[in-house]
Enzyme design. Structure first.
Site, short mmCIF file in Angstrom:
data_model
loop_
_atom_site.label_atom_id
_atom_site.label_comp_id
_atom_site.label_asym_id
_atom_site.label_seq_id
_atom_site.Cartn_x
_atom_site.Cartn_y
_atom_site.Cartn_z
N SER A 1 0.74 -1.09 -0.12
CA SER A 1 -0.02 0.22 -0.03
C SER A 1 0.95 1.10 0.01
CB SER A 1 -0.92 0.13 1.17
OG SER A 1 -1.48 1.21 1.39
N TYR B 1 -1.52 -0.66 10.42
CA TYR B 1 -1.77 -0.99 9.01
C TYR B 1 -0.56 -0.46 8.20
CZ TYR B 1 -3.62 -1.26 4.45
OH TYR B 1 -3.90 -1.35 3.04
#
Length: 261
Positions: A140, A153
């Site tokens: 990501s 995350y």
């Protein structure tokens, strides 16, 4: 020529589901893994009836790492050879660190990091070294930028980036092609649609649909691209980030924090 076969984790919804459709449209057989009661049997039946591919599925909680070796054993007993591994399963969040429980963070780390590492190791022991094989690890841009309220995350995705780049060096010269997918925001779930719809300006323009991300990712993977960043604007922002001084980045982050406090 024998069809390729891909194993996709987190396949029942969002980006994983888009990966399944994209691969099937390219005449690639599938092994799909997702949680029980997530609609996986229905998805497998739909793909079988609409694409000329084989679909095998396993309903499995990927935080239970002790089950991974058994899955690969069963795949071997079925005489199936996997050519492509897409480590897509993951758990995100948008919350202050203290707002989530210990159990949540353990699940997030197990799913985002442990499952990717162990499935990759099992896959490398499974593939034929004489044939081309492919691994796509879903990272990501949140692992590249400091994003408030995505602390754990983002850290797990930073791990995936480091892990993937190390493997690329280790496997250079082999027939194993390893790619890192680094997307920005994706409209994968109803709650994200609502959140992303409230964004404005550049933030909103960086959001992509899962089908376009899956298409660009699979194309890049099969071409052997080392990192795939979907979206022209996202690629520009990555380049821009490399030129911004640290104090300016800090000011931007603090401003974001004040806006969401």
């Amino acid at each position: 020529m024998q069809k390729l076969r891909a194993l996709v984790t987190g396949a029942s919804e969002g980006l994983g589901k888009s990966f399944a459709f994209e691969l099937a449209s390219r005449n690639i057989n599938l092994i799909l893994i997702s949680l029980p009661n997530s609609g996986l049997p229905e998805l497998a039946a739909f793909i079988r009836s609409n694409f000329n591919v084989e679909v095998v599925y396993f309903e499995l909680d990927l935080t239970k790492a002790e089950l991974f070796e058994d899955i690969f054993k069963r795949i071997k007993e079925m005489h199936l050879l996997i050519d492509i591994l897409i480590n897509n399963a993951g758990l995100g969040n948008w919350s202050w660190f203290e707002d989530k429980s210990i159990d949540f963070y353990k699940t997030q780390i197990d799913l985002n990091i442990t499952s990717t590492v162990l499935l990759t190791r099992l896959f490398l022991g499974h593939v034929s070294k004489a044939n081309h094989s492919y691994i796509l690890n879903v990272g990501s841009l949140g692992g590249r930028f400091i994003v408030p309220r995505k602390q754990v995350y983002g850290a797990t995705k930073s791990f995936i980036t480091y892990f993937t780049k190390c493997l690329q060096i280790e496997q250079s010269g082999s027939l194993v092609h390893i790619s890192l997918l680094s997307p920005g925001g994706i409209n994968t779930k109803p709650e994200l649609l609502v959140l992303n719809h409230s964004l404005k300006g550049i933030s909103k323009a960086t959001i992509l649909e899962p089908d376009e991300v899956a298409k660009e990712a699979v194309e890049g993977l099969l071409k052997g691209k080392r990192e795939i960043i979907p979206g022209t604007l996202n690629r520009f922002l990555v380049i821009l980030d490399s030129f911004l001084p640290g104090f300016i980045k800090g000011m931007i982050i603090k401003r974001k924090l004040n806006m969401i406090s």
